[in-house]
Design an enzyme around this catalytic site. Structure first.
Site, short mmCIF file in Angstrom:
data_model
loop_
_atom_site.label_atom_id
_atom_site.label_comp_id
_atom_site.label_asym_id
_atom_site.label_seq_id
_atom_site.Cartn_x
_atom_site.Cartn_y
_atom_site.Cartn_z
N SER B 165 3.28 -6.49 -1.09
CA SER B 165 1.78 -5.66 -1.70
C SER B 165 1.99 -4.84 0.23
O SER B 165 2.10 -4.95 0.60
CB SER B 165 0.87 -6.22 -0.85
OG SER B 165 1.05 -7.41 0.30
N GLY B 375 22.05 27.09 9.36
CA GLY B 375 23.42 25.97 9.78
C GLY B 375 22.89 25.02 11.14
O GLY B 375 22.41 23.86 11.23
N GLU B 398 0.90 4.35 7.32
CA GLU B 398 -0.52 4.11 7.18
C GLU B 398 -1.64 4.46 6.12
O GLU B 398 -2.59 5.35 5.63
CB GLU B 398 -0.88 5.11 8.02
CG GLU B 398 -0.16 4.71 9.22
CD GLU B 398 -1.21 4.33 10.97
OE1 GLU B 398 -2.28 4.75 10.62
OE2 GLU B 398 -0.52 4.05 11.57
#
Lengths: 254, 415
Positions: B165, B375, B398
């Site tokens: 969950s 780079g 969150e």
């Protein structure tokens, strides 16, 4: 110990700012530029607050001379632990002419008025690098001075001051009342804590005018021009030592 | 101007790499005007911000790369921050907090984040847990848990997410069965920031029926028998805080450790998250701010085709857009903070909008700043890549940004 300590704090351009000279060459750009407390003044406040925490002195008074914005600098000093502040209101032309002589006259007058036993200042300000205010203040008050202090030991009515001098470290004993100027290694200033910042709001800042203290702000100095340092010129590579000597002779160096 | 001998400036020599580090440290004090984060603040808020910026520049920025590469949890530095009052910023002063507002908190985390996003983000989670106990705990719980949390004598973790969950938080499965004066917890939590290294766990568990109404909130202390931890996760960023699974096996927790009433846990969790979302968004703001300054300085220094990159109109316009989006994000976050502290009815939605907007925009800003470095932006010698890696997760935790959209659309479409 019932001693009062006066600490001078100066509002200067923040050390991280890239300075620009005004086009009219009368000074540097200060409008809209970030200002903060002179780093050596932070060290001075820290030393005074530590003395108070050791219960060697009773009260720390932070002083700043300048326009309204100088109160921000005093608030920072209060947040670090000073007990109250005095803002000496100087603005406009007077502020432009404000130099070590004028400030030391003000500090001397305040020291007498507030019955102060010790004045702690930063050794110099990072904007003008004068390194004069502490010395002049001591002279005006006829008090001993311990300048470039890297350590201060508080004794009953005298101070042992270790000074950083060209030759190394010098330790002197001076009677109080005295003036001490803080050098870099005197201490590491604390961060203001959130609770102290909030307490600082309630601490008093009195405003006085130089005329109230009987101080004459006129200056004997006139700034003629302020310019950037000249650009570094490119060097010249030479092939042989003889060429080098010849070039040095031609340019009059030897 | 006298050269100030503060340690920041000591490394003023030689290579471009050293210069980049020094730029980070100096520029975070922020002198550029339109993105100045102190605009519009009160004198007092500017003082808070200054302390936070100074702390970030002196105590955090010089170490952020090392903390990331060596995965160090900087306990000593965080305790120093706690001494300044950063351990319980919006916790009430009677239990050791600083009692400041949500807006003050946002300003502080934004400034601290310029020093190290990962550490600041952990501190914000810690602050959220301390507040939950302060706001919903009874007097005994407040007096027991809040003072050591505010001083960071003890550290906290927030345990809601489980392997099964995440966004569907209300379907959590960790059970808490009442047995005498204890709850027996069984289940596991996933992705817990600080897990294994922290001392206080604020755990959402199921005491009643299915769904949100059956969830309660309990405080579990490390060392409780039956509490164990999974392996330390290897992450792309947020490496200065350990992340582990938190496992409960017949873990007995005193009933007196329950915050609020049974069934109130989900509400407590969500209320905690409102502030948590503002805090995380604030951390993103700090990273974006630092990145804009880094990009700006790089453009002035790097020359190609005979000119500094800052002469290229495309790059000028891109920088302008980055700055604009940064300021827009900042306004959203601060507005949401105000709404929350004033307890306005739009507060929850505004917090969701602010989190959604700021985390997305700030990641794009940091990413763009990395691109501008060419780079060099890809090298770990340069801080910009760490900002990008660290704030990427802000769009996920969150409450994912997708969940934020759920909350907002629900508000729009309600009758």
């Amino acid at each position: 110990m019932s001693a009062r300590v006066l600490v001078g704090v100066k509002r200067v351009i923040d050390y991280a700012v890239k300075i620009r000279v005004k086009p009219d060459k009368t000074g540097v750009v200060t409008d809209g530029v970030k200002h903060s407390m002179n780093p050596f003044c932070e060290i001075a406040i820290e030393e005074a607050v530590r003395l108070k925490e050791k219960k060697l002195i009773k009260e720390v008074i932070a002083v700043s001379c300048g326009p309204q914005q100088s109160q921000e600098t005093i608030r920072t000093a209060l947040a670090m632990g000073a007990d109250r502040g005095i803002h000496v209101d100087v603005s406009g032309k007077d502020y432009e002419n404000l130099g070590p002589l004028q400030v030391s006259k003000i500090l001397a007058a305040l020291a007498k008025k507030e019955d102060v036993r010790l004045i702690i200042l930063g050794k110099q300000a990072i904007d003008d690098d004068c390194n004069q205010t502490g010395q002049m203040t001591a002279a005006l008050l006829d008090w001993p001075q311990g300048t470039f202090a890297s350590q201060v030991d508080f004794q009953e009515d005298s101070l042992k001051v270790e000074r950083e001098i060209d030759g190394g470290l010098e330790t002197i004993k001076i009677k109080m009342p005295a003036v001490v100027t803080a050098d870099l290694r005197l201490n590491e200033p604390r961060y203001a804590t959130l609770p102290n910042i909030m307490k600082a709001k309630k601490k008093k800042i009195d405003t006085v005018k130089p005329s109230d203290l009987g101080v004459d702000l006129s200056s004997q100095l006139e700034v003629l021009s302020v310019e950037e340092p000249s650009q570094r010129q490119a060097g010249v590579k030479v092939e042989t030592v003889e060429d080098l000597i010849k070039k040095l002779r031609d340019s009059g160096r030897i | 101007m006298a050269l100030l001998g503060k340690s920041l400036l000591r490394s003023k020599f030689g290579s471009y790499v050293c210069k980049a580090r020094e730029l980070i440290v100096n520029q975070r004090r922020c002198i550029v005007s339109c993105v100045d984060p102190s605009l519009g603040l009160t004198e007092e808020q500017k003082e808070f911000q200054k302390v936070a910026f100074d702390f970030a520049a002196n105590e955090m920025a010089p170490h952020m790369a090392e903390w990331d590469q060596k995965e160090i949890f900087p306990v000593d530095t965080m305790r120093k921050a706690a001494q300044l009052g950063f351990g319980g910023i919006y916790v009430k002063p009677d239990v050791g907090g600083s009692g400041l507002s949500r807006l003050d908190t946002s300003i502080i985390f934004e400034a601290l984040s310029t020093g190290c996003v990962s550490t600041t983000a952990y501190m914000s989670i810690h602050n959220m847990c301390a507040w939950m106990i302060d706001a919903f705990g009874n007097e005994k719980q407040r007096q027991t848990f809040c003072p050591p949390l505010c001083s960071m004598d003890k550290f906290a973790s927030y345990c809601l997410t489980e392997p099964g969950s995440g966004s569907d938080a209300a379907s959590l499965l960790t059970t808490a069965k009442r047995r005498g004066d204890h709850y027996i917890l069984n289940g596991s939590k996933a992705f817990i920031s600080g897990g294994g290294d922290t001392d206080i766990y604020v755990v959402m568990c199921r005491t009643g029926e299915k769904g949100a109404k059956g969830i309660s909130c309990v405080v579990v202390e490390k060392g409780t028998p039956g509490l164990s931890f999974g392996k330390k996760e290897k992450k792309v960023g947020w490496n200065s805080q350990p992340t582990r699974a938190v496992i409960f096996e017949d873990c007995a927790v005193p009933v007196i450790n329950r915050l609020g009433e049974e069934g109130q846990g989900f509400l407590i969790a969500m209320k905690g998250l409102n502030g948590g979302r503002i805090n995380i968004a604030s951390c993103s703001l700090g990273a974006a701010h630092a990145s804009v300054l880094l990009a700006r300085d790089h453009l002035k220094v790097r020359k190609q085709f005979g000119e500094p990159l800052s002469n290229s109109q495309f790059l000028q316009f891109t920088l302008a857009q980055m700055a604009t989006r940064l300021v827009a994000s900042r306004l959203m976050v601060r507005q949401a903070a105000l709404a929350l502290q004033e307890d306005r009815e739009d507060a929850v939605t505004l917090c969701s909008m602010a989190k959604l907007f700021a985390t997305d925009e700030c990641f794009a800003i940091c990413n763009q700043a990395l691109q501008m470095h060419g780079g060099y932006g890809y090298l770990k010698d340069y801080a910009i890549q760490q900002f990008v890696r660290d704030i990427r997760v802000h769009q996920i935790l969150e409450g994912t940004n997708e969940v934020m959209k759920m909350i907002i659309s629900r508000n729009l479409l309600q009758e």
